[in-house]
Design an enzyme around this catalytic site. Structure first.
Site, short mmCIF file in Angstrom:
data_model
loop_
_atom_site.label_atom_id
_atom_site.label_comp_id
_atom_site.label_asym_id
_atom_site.label_seq_id
_atom_site.Cartn_x
_atom_site.Cartn_y
_atom_site.Cartn_z
N ASP A 13 -12.71 5.86 2.63
CA ASP A 13 -13.83 5.69 1.70
C ASP A 13 -13.85 6.74 0.59
O ASP A 13 -14.90 7.16 0.11
CB ASP A 13 -15.17 5.71 2.47
CG ASP A 13 -15.21 4.65 3.55
OD1 ASP A 13 -14.63 3.58 3.32
OD2 ASP A 13 -15.81 4.91 4.61
N LYS A 16 -10.67 4.58 -3.08
CA LYS A 16 -9.33 4.03 -3.36
C LYS A 16 -9.42 2.73 -4.15
O LYS A 16 -8.66 2.51 -5.09
CB LYS A 16 -8.58 3.78 -2.04
CG LYS A 16 -8.35 5.04 -1.22
CD LYS A 16 -7.70 4.74 0.12
CE LYS A 16 -8.59 3.96 1.07
NZ LYS A 16 -9.79 4.66 1.55
N GLY A 40 -12.77 -1.42 3.54
CA GLY A 40 -13.78 -1.94 2.62
C GLY A 40 -13.59 -1.21 1.31
O GLY A 40 -13.93 -0.03 1.21
N HIS A 41 -12.98 -1.86 0.34
CA HIS A 41 -12.65 -1.22 -0.94
C HIS A 41 -13.56 -1.77 -2.03
O HIS A 41 -13.52 -2.96 -2.33
CB HIS A 41 -11.17 -1.43 -1.28
CG HIS A 41 -10.24 -0.75 -0.32
ND1 HIS A 41 -8.88 -0.81 -0.40
CD2 HIS A 41 -10.51 0.03 0.77
CE1 HIS A 41 -8.34 -0.09 0.58
NE2 HIS A 41 -9.31 0.41 1.31
N GLN A 221 -7.86 3.18 4.68
CA GLN A 221 -8.29 4.33 5.50
C GLN A 221 -7.85 5.64 4.83
O GLN A 221 -7.78 5.68 3.61
CB GLN A 221 -7.75 4.22 6.94
CG GLN A 221 -8.36 3.06 7.75
CD GLN A 221 -7.73 1.71 7.50
OE1 GLN A 221 -6.53 1.56 7.55
NE2 GLN A 221 -8.55 0.70 7.23
#
Ligand code: GDP
Ligand code: IMO
Ligand code: MG
Length: 425
Positions: A13, A16, A40-41, A221
């Site tokens: 988080d 990225k 979750g991007h 990650q």
């Protein structure tokens, strides 16, 4: 052969997704190489916010090929839903390629994930997406690969056999059995949609590299969640570091040019596990609120703390980071002073090396250095020269401590709140 890799240097988080979206302005192909829909991007374009889980963050740039590489574990039903969601927002998805070698996640992996968590002495706090069990099946050589999406009879036979095996395990634990035919019907529906995307991405990526295209690998990650280098066992089940791009994308090490390390100006972590600089006070809560630190995948509040240079220096070393992208500097705008962890005191002994042992990390007392805050909003700053002196000083110290160079600074979630840095003097 301009191949770059972008990875997280903390516990995920770091921003990225935003950086990939910004960098893909000049890129031909984006390749995810590990993980799955545990990621979750977030990408913000104008006043719209999009969260991606499996689809590479280059999807909002027309003409950019988006590759889901062989190193991933892909839930076909979740990928189908994600593609539909993106199309529903008006973006094309015909640039998406799914590696025929990628492993698949099915409902029984998700159930096994929650079963492992509920019975375990060591709860990891996983995202519940079935990531660990799917990688276990890959390693025990019972996984089902995405190539099977093209061969429905064999897919159905293998799915039924694996369901039967898992159902026996579930029955022994008192867990309700999987309704095999109902779940198979969902998989076959997704297969119809996904089969045309399945191809040999190792060839398409290498062809792009050979043709001199700009290829960007998108890590998920962060280094401290890496199965080897992270805070084991409180990690994810893949190699999140840059080396994973070679195995998870099928490119040789000589093809790599730059390794971008995304580094948040403070530290966050979701799930369980050691976090030496975690703040349990008002400052931690302030960072959570200002930084909107709630999981993009699970919505869980993220644990927040000061920037940990011991952990991030280790991450930059293992990744070979030569370009840093610092994000969320704006989230420190209000602070009078900012602490940076420069060493740990472990059982009375000072160290600047990141311990492998969870017990030592839990015992680690952070040694802080304090820098003055800048007490002014920087979210409209568009070049390094306009940053307040104390912000420049903070960035210089971050770069020095992790032994790398800052190339980009991000001062807000939007594309335009990003600038390249050549000097911080
Ligand atoms: P990722 O998993 O590394 O892609 O990061 P996430 O998307 O899970 O979390 C990063 C969050 O910070 C998202 O909500 C982004 O929109 C937001 N963000 C990214 N860069 C910045 C920044 O420089 N400033 C602020 N305030 N928010 C940012
Ligand atoms: P992005 O790509 C932050 C964490 C989970 C848990 C551990 C294992 O958005 O940075 P898993 O479901 O992978 O078996 O969970 O890893 N985790 C993440 N934390 N960002 C992520 O992805 C994460 N993906 C997994 O919270 O602690
Ligand atoms: Mg995220």
């Amino acid at each position: 052969m301009p191949v770059d890799i972008l990875v997280g240097t903390q516990w995920g988080d770091e921003g990225k997704g935003k950086l990939i979206d910004v960098l893909t302005r000049d890129v031909d192909m984006v390749v995810r190489f590990q993980g799955g829909n545990n990621a979750g991007h977030t990408v913000e374009i104008g006043d719209k916010r999009y969260v991606l889980h499996l689809v590479p963050s280059g999807i909002f740039r027309p003409g950019v090929a988006c590759v889901i590489g062989n190193g991933l574990v892909v839930d076909p039903v979740a990928l189908d839903e994600e593609l539909q969601g993106i199309e529903g927002k008006g973006f094309a998805t015909d640039s998406v390629q799914l590696s025929n070698r990628a492993q698949m996640i099915f409902v029984y992996h998700r159930i096994a994930d929650s079963l492992n968590e509920s019975g375990a002495a060591t709860k990891i706090g996983t995202t519940g997406r079935g990531i660990g069990p799917a990688y276990m099946d890959k390693m025990r050589r019972t996984g089902i690969r995405a190539i099977e999406l093209k061969y429905l009879d064999s897919l159905a036979a293998r799915f039924r056999a694996e369901c039967a095996r898992y159902n026996r395990l579930f029955a022994a634990s008192g867990v309700p059995e999987v309704d095999v035919e109902a779940e198979l019907a969902k998989v076959l529906r997704a297969a119809k949609r996904l089969a045309p995307l399945v191809c040999d991405t190792v060839y398409s990526v290498n062809r792009a590299v050979k043709a001199g295209k700009n290829v960007l690998f998108e890590g998920a990650q962060g280094a401290l969640l890496d199965i080897d280098h992270g805070t084991y066992p409180f990690v994810t089940s893949s190699n999140t570091v840059s080396g994973g791009a070679c195995t998870g994308g099928g490119v040789p090490p000589q093809s790599i040019r730059n390794v971008w390390g995304v580094i948040k100006a403070y530290t966050t972590r979701v799930g369980e596990g050691p976090f030496p600089t975690e703040l349990f006070d008002d400052t931690g809560e302030k960072l959570r609120q200002i930084g909107r630190e709630f999981g993009a995948t699970t919505g869980r509040p993220r644990r927040c703390g000061w920037f940990d240079a011991v952990a991030s220096r280790y991450a930059c070393m293992v990744n070979g980071v030569n370009k840093l992208a610092v994000t969320k500097l704006d989230c420190l705008d209000d602070l009078d002073e900012i602490a940076v962890c420069v060493a740990y005191k472990v059982n009375g002994v000072m160290t600047t090396e990141f311990p492998a042992s969870v017990a030592e990390l839990e015992a680690a007392e952070p040694v802080y250095e304090y820098l003055p805050g800048w007490k002014t909003s920087i979210s409209a700053v568009d070049c390094a020269e306009k940053l307040p002196d104390n912000a420049k000083k903070y960035l210089r110290r971050m770069a020095e401590l992790v032994d790398s160079e800052i190339a980009i600074v991000s001062v807000g979630p939007r594309r335009d709140q990003t600038f390249a840095v050549s000097s911080l003097s």
